[in-house]
Write a protein that holds these residues in place. Structure first.
Motif, PDB file in Angstrom:
ATOM      1  N   GLY A   1      50.098  45.231 -47.475  1.00 41.90           N
ATOM      2  CA  GLY A   1      51.537  45.147 -47.243  1.00 41.90           C
ATOM      3  C   GLY A   1      51.897  44.099 -46.208  1.00 41.90           C
ATOM      4  N   ILE A   2      51.053  43.952 -45.179  1.00 42.31           N
ATOM      5  CA  ILE A   2      51.344  42.982 -44.117  1.00 42.31           C
ATOM      6  C   ILE A   2      51.423  41.565 -44.697  1.00 42.31           C
ATOM      7  N   ILE A   3      50.389  41.187 -45.476  1.00 41.06           N
ATOM      8  CA  ILE A   3      50.417  39.816 -46.010  1.00 41.06           C
ATOM      9  C   ILE A   3      51.415  39.664 -47.146  1.00 41.06           C
ATOM     10  N   ALA A   4      51.642  40.767 -47.896  1.00 46.25           N
ATOM     11  CA  ALA A   4      52.600  40.671 -49.003  1.00 46.25           C
ATOM     12  C   ALA A   4      54.008  40.443 -48.468  1.00 46.25           C
ATOM     13  N   THR A   5      54.307  41.009 -47.293  1.00 48.01           N
ATOM     14  CA  THR A   5      55.635  40.804 -46.715  1.00 48.01           C
ATOM     15  C   THR A   5      55.851  39.327 -46.394  1.00 48.01           C
ATOM     16  N   GLY A  57      43.702  60.057 -36.841  1.00 44.89           N
ATOM     17  CA  GLY A  57      44.856  59.149 -36.842  1.00 44.89           C
ATOM     18  C   GLY A  57      44.775  58.132 -37.960  1.00 44.89           C
ATOM     19  N   PHE A  58      45.909  57.467 -38.215  1.00 43.46           N
ATOM     20  CA  PHE A  58      45.927  56.363 -39.177  1.00 43.46           C
ATOM     21  C   PHE A  58      45.346  55.117 -38.527  1.00 43.46           C
ATOM     22  N   ASP A  59      44.871  54.191 -39.354  1.00 44.21           N
ATOM     23  CA  ASP A  59      44.469  52.890 -38.814  1.00 44.21           C
ATOM     24  C   ASP A  59      45.700  52.214 -38.196  1.00 44.21           C
ATOM     25  N   ALA A  60      45.488  51.479 -37.112  1.00 46.39           N
ATOM     26  CA  ALA A  60      46.598  50.844 -36.400  1.00 46.39           C
ATOM     27  C   ALA A  60      47.370  49.866 -37.290  1.00 46.39           C
ATOM     28  N   ARG A  61      46.737  49.416 -38.376  1.00 49.79           N
ATOM     29  CA  ARG A  61      47.423  48.512 -39.306  1.00 49.79           C
ATOM     30  C   ARG A  61      48.752  49.089 -39.771  1.00 49.79           C
ATOM     31  N   LEU A  62      48.767  50.421 -39.910  1.00 47.11           N
ATOM     32  CA  LEU A  62      49.986  51.062 -40.406  1.00 47.11           C
ATOM     33  C   LEU A  62      51.157  50.726 -39.497  1.00 47.11           C
ATOM     34  N   LEU A  63      50.904  50.788 -38.198  1.00 39.90           N
ATOM     35  CA  LEU A  63      51.964  50.474 -37.234  1.00 39.90           C
ATOM     36  C   LEU A  63      52.472  49.047 -37.458  1.00 39.90           C
ATOM     37  N   TRP A  64      51.532  48.124 -37.655  1.00 41.81           N
ATOM     38  CA  TRP A  64      51.921  46.717 -37.843  1.00 41.81           C
ATOM     39  C   TRP A  64      52.644  46.503 -39.157  1.00 41.81           C
ATOM     40  N   PHE A  65      52.196  47.244 -40.174  1.00 39.17           N
ATOM     41  CA  PHE A  65      52.876  47.160 -41.461  1.00 39.17           C
ATOM     42  C   PHE A  65      54.324  47.630 -41.314  1.00 39.17           C
ATOM     43  N   ILE A  66      54.491  48.755 -40.603  1.00 38.46           N
ATOM     44  CA  ILE A  66      55.845  49.289 -40.429  1.00 38.46           C
ATOM     45  C   ILE A  66      56.701  48.302 -39.635  1.00 38.46           C
ATOM     46  N   ILE A  67      56.132  47.750 -38.578  1.00 41.89           N
ATOM     47  CA  ILE A  67      56.896  46.809 -37.745  1.00 41.89           C
ATOM     48  C   ILE A  67      57.276  45.571 -38.565  1.00 41.89           C
ATOM     49  N   ILE A  68      56.296  44.985 -39.244  1.00 44.20           N
ATOM     50  CA  ILE A  68      56.543  43.724 -39.963  1.00 44.20           C
ATOM     51  C   ILE A  68      57.479  43.947 -41.156  1.00 44.20           C
ATOM     52  N   ALA A  69      57.189  44.973 -41.955  1.00 44.40           N
ATOM     53  CA  ALA A  69      58.041  45.212 -43.127  1.00 44.40           C
ATOM     54  C   ALA A  69      59.441  45.641 -42.683  1.00 44.40           C
ATOM     55  N   GLY A  70      59.510  46.465 -41.624  1.00 43.08           N
ATOM     56  CA  GLY A  70      60.811  46.913 -41.121  1.00 43.08           C
ATOM     57  C   GLY A  70      61.633  45.736 -40.636  1.00 43.08           C
ATOM     58  N   ALA A  71      61.004  44.860 -39.871  1.00 46.47           N
ATOM     59  CA  ALA A  71      61.722  43.694 -39.356  1.00 46.47           C
ATOM     60  C   ALA A  71      62.158  42.789 -40.500  1.00 46.47           C
ATOM     61  N   ALA A  72      61.256  42.589 -41.469  1.00 45.44           N
ATOM     62  CA  ALA A  72      61.588  41.712 -42.594  1.00 45.44           C
ATOM     63  C   ALA A  72      62.742  42.297 -43.405  1.00 45.44           C
ATOM     64  N   TRP A  73      62.706  43.630 -43.588  1.00 36.97           N
ATOM     65  CA  TRP A  73      63.790  44.273 -44.336  1.00 36.97           C
ATOM     66  C   TRP A  73      65.112  44.064 -43.609  1.00 36.97           C
ATOM     67  N   CYS A  96      51.495  36.678 -40.363  1.00 37.77           N
ATOM     68  CA  CYS A  96      51.066  37.901 -41.045  1.00 37.77           C
ATOM     69  C   CYS A  96      49.559  37.854 -41.320  1.00 37.77           C
ATOM     70  N   ALA A  97      49.069  36.693 -41.756  1.00 32.52           N
ATOM     71  CA  ALA A  97      47.629  36.549 -42.016  1.00 32.52           C
ATOM     72  C   ALA A  97      46.831  36.769 -40.730  1.00 32.52           C
ATOM     73  N   THR A  98      47.374  36.292 -39.601  1.00 36.48           N
ATOM     74  CA  THR A  98      46.674  36.430 -38.320  1.00 36.48           C
ATOM     75  C   THR A  98      46.629  37.894 -37.890  1.00 36.48           C
ATOM     76  N   ILE A  99      47.734  38.623 -38.091  1.00 34.72           N
ATOM     77  CA  ILE A  99      47.753  40.057 -37.754  1.00 34.72           C
ATOM     78  C   ILE A  99      46.720  40.796 -38.611  1.00 34.72           C
ATOM     79  N   PHE A 100      46.712  40.463 -39.899  1.00 35.75           N
ATOM     80  CA  PHE A 100      45.729  41.034 -40.825  1.00 35.75           C
ATOM     81  C   PHE A 100      44.318  40.831 -40.271  1.00 35.75           C
ATOM     82  N   ALA A 101      44.007  39.592 -39.895  1.00 31.87           N
ATOM     83  CA  ALA A 101      42.657  39.254 -39.440  1.00 31.87           C
ATOM     84  C   ALA A 101      42.339  39.943 -38.114  1.00 31.87           C
ATOM     85  N   THR A 102      43.306  39.980 -37.209  1.00 32.37           N
ATOM     86  CA  THR A 102      43.061  40.580 -35.897  1.00 32.37           C
ATOM     87  C   THR A 102      42.739  42.067 -36.043  1.00 32.37           C
ATOM     88  N   CYS A 103      43.508  42.757 -36.873  1.00 32.19           N
ATOM     89  CA  CYS A 103      43.240  44.171 -37.122  1.00 32.19           C
ATOM     90  C   CYS A 103      41.828  44.354 -37.689  1.00 32.19           C
TER      91      CYS A 103
END
Lengths: 257, 397
Positions: free
Chosen positions: B63-67, B239-255, B298-305
């Motif tokens: 979802g992060i990179i798709a956004t 817990g969920f993987d921290a990626r979920l938080l980033w997905f929510i932040i990035i997709a939420g902001a993009a929306w 987005c690609a960098t966040i993906f890689a960092t996670c």
């Protein structure tokens, strides 16, 4: 029609490399007047309006707005001076809503660029109603509107954003008969306001006769005739529209084939 | 004369009709079908505590990179360099964490490594975008060039600095670095805590006893897995993987940006018809360059996670990710021609793809390659559906 001119074009020349698109063109635009700009394809109409709207810069010559000499570096400059251009393609995006199109590039925003959507919906609706169309849903995609409605949207938009000179690039050419008349009515309504000058570019002699107060004829980059409706007799207009060639010549040529 | 006006010809629609005609509806239906089918085929295992965590991890990742890809596509451009950008960013971070900062500036913290990497990837994004808008070339060919360039560069850097195309066995930074924990650790622990708390109410009195048969034990383990309880009767997933938080932040902001802001309007206008957008004063080029940079972000966040989660990286990371990101965007209802689509659709697309990509882990008898068969089929159907929507809006032009 002795009103004071708002915009004057003097001795404008535009060259593209070795090609002279416009040669020594003069133009006088007054508020409350419809100024028809006529000429055949390639006569230089498009080049002239692109200069007036800041897309091209003249090679030489000057443009005066309110008696002040000005130079448009880009379309933004021209828009700031009150030149509103409605191009043939209308600069409208089909997939976007009426409101988003109306405010495209000039959205009303609060902090952080957040859109004031309700206010924008209201303004778009009111401004379009003023010049003739009442559309029900501002979130409607423009693609679902008729050609005449789109034209009205583009004109209403230009006026709302402060156009003192409204340049209409062949507004009737791509429309059906009924919609052409609607657009002409819209132009009349804008003219009736009295504070806006309209430059009406057309191929259509009948349309220009219906609403124009003043004419300028272009052929091969030069002004070959200009004047008010009274000054030019009907026969003159037709002759000038054909690029100055005598209709009789044309008839002879045609019959010789 | 009648009082009929042009606007009367547009049919008024009620709430239900509007919902059915929303562009995301196709993606939503496909997603629901996949959720139900996966739940049934896996005997529910795909959505027990661990199943949910693992599924959400890959959904968030895609979802992060798709956004990023989706916003760029709405603006009318493609980015094929997402995958190589992931590999490059992963290489950069992993190498800095292993070998220290460049120019002998000392040890790298995860945050510094991320920041320096982000500066480089943003610069690449800027360069790609600038080349595209200045040259007027198709972004397809420009980003294809960067696909090769970045893939090659990543491998060369690995070999030059590390003598090997992978870095593994990095120390676990998550304990000492707050930043690393937020990228590669776990988030929303309360969700699984609550799940466990509810689970204990249902598991009262259950326990493994010596006289249970093997199948009875398996049945009990299965039951407990839905209560977030492991076989030692402790909390199973934390817990969920921290990626979920980033997905929510990035997709939420993009929306939010797309639906509510001026920039959003500019993005749509740029993709719909850039000439008319430009004529109206939309800074088309800046929008595009900015979105190429966002895609790189987005690609960098993906890689960092990924690096901080697994404490490793290698040159093959991010393989095919650019194609998956574009496919998700299309399935989510983004038009190939730009100017149309929503982030909600992209989220549905990411959920669908994530679940299908992971399905092989929950349905042992299925061949993992079916994933691509599915993607191909759904992609083609989605393109047809999107084209229908576009024609409906533009009146068949």
């Amino acid at each position: 029609m002795a009103s004071k001119s708002y915009m004057r074009v003097e001795n404008v020349v535009k060259k593209f490399g070795p090609f002279t698109a416009l040669d020594d063109v003069d133009l006088d635009i007054a508020p409350g007047e419809v100024h028809a700009l006529l000429g055949d394809n390639g006569a230089g109409k498009s080049t002239l309006i692109k200069i007036l709207s800041g897309v091209h810069q003249p090679t030489s010559g000057s443009i005066y707005v309110d008696d002040k000499k000005i130079f448009f570096r880009n379309p933004r400059d021209a828009a700031a001076a009150g030149i509103g251009t409605v191009y043939q393609d209308l600069a409208i995006n089909q997939l976007m809503s009426v409101t988003r199109n109306f405010f495209m590039g000039r959205e009303l925003t609060s902090t952080f660029g957040v859109l004031r959507m309700d206010e924008m919906d209201k303004i778009a609706h009111e401004e379009m109603k003023k010049i003739g169309i009442d559309f029900s849903d501002p979130s409607q995609a423009v693609g679902t509107m008729s050609g005449g409605q789109r034209q009205t949207l583009a004109i209403a938009r230009a006026i709302y954003f402060g156009a003192k000179v409204l340049i209409l690039d062949e507004p009737t050419s791509a429309l059906g008969q009924k919609q052409q008349m609607e657009v002409l009515k819209t132009i009349k309504r804008v003219r009736a306001r009295g504070d806006i000058a309209i430059i009406f570019i057309t191929h259509n002699e009948i349309h220009s006769k219906l609403i124009a107060d003043r004419y300028t004829f272009l052929a091969l980059g030069k002004v070959i005739g200009a004047g008010t409706k009274k000054e030019l007799a009907g026969e003159d207009i037709r002759r000038l529209m054909a690029g100055g060639a005598e209709m009789a010549d044309l008839e002879q040529e045609l019959s010789a084939i | 004369m009648t009082d009929r006006s042009e606007s009367d010809r547009l049919q008024k629609e009620n709430w239900f009709q509007r919902t059915v005609r929303r562009p995301e509806i196709g993606a939503f239906i496909v997603m629901m079908i996949i959720i139900v089918a996966l739940a049934m085929a896996s005997g529910g295992k795909a959505f027990n505590a661990l199943g949910l965590k693992n599924n959400v991890a890959i959904i968030a990742q895609l979802g992060i990179i798709a956004t990023g890809a989706a916003l760029l596509m709405i603006a009318g451009e493609f980015d094929l360099s997402i995958g190589p950008m992931i590999a490059f960013a992963g290489m950069s971070i992993a190498i800095m964490l292993k070998w220290g900062l460049p120019f002998g500036l000392g040890e790298a913290t995860p945050f510094l490594a991320f920041l320096i990497t982000l500066l480089m990837t943003l610069a690449f994004g800027w360069l790609i975008g600038t080349i595209v808008v200045k040259s007027g070339l198709s972004s397809f060919i420009v980003t294809l060039a960067f696909w090769f360039f970045l893939r090659g560069l990543t491998e060369v850097c690995f070999r030059l600095i590390n003598q090997n195309t992978n870095v593994s066995g990095l120390p676990d930074f998550k304990k000492e670095s707050w930043f690393a924990e937020q990228m590669g650790g776990e988030v929303f622990g309360w969700f699984f805590d609550a799940w466990y708390w509810v689970g204990t109410k249902f598991s009262a009195g259950l326990e493994f006893t010596a006289d249970m048969t093997k199948s009875e034990k398996i049945e009990l383990i299965n039951y407990l897995s839905f209560l977030n309880i492991n076989r030692k009767m402790e909390q199973w997933v934390t817990g969920f993987d921290a990626r979920l938080l980033w997905f929510i932040i990035i997709a939420g902001a993009a929306w939010y940006v797309l639906a509510r802001t001026q920039l959003g309007s500019w993005i749509y206008a740029t993709g719909d018809n850039k000439e008319s957008a430009r004529a109206n004063g939309v800074p088309v080029n800046r929008v595009k360059v900015g979105l190429f940079m966002f895609s790189a972000f987005c690609a960098t966040i993906f890689a960092t996670c990924q690096v901080l989660d697994t404490n490793s990286s290698d040159a093959a990371k991010g393989m095919f990710k650019e194609l998956e990101a574009i496919a998700i965007a299309v399935v989510g209802g983004i038009l190939m021609t730009g100017g149309f689509g929503t982030i909600v659709g992209v989220v549905f697309g990411a959920i669908t793809f994530g679940l299908v990509a992971n399905a092989v882990f929950f349905i042992p008898w299925i061949d993992g390659a079916w994933f691509r068969v599915f993607v191909g089929t759904v992609l083609l159907l989605a393109v047809f559906a999107n084209e229908r929507i576009r024609k409906r809006i533009t009146g068949g032009i």
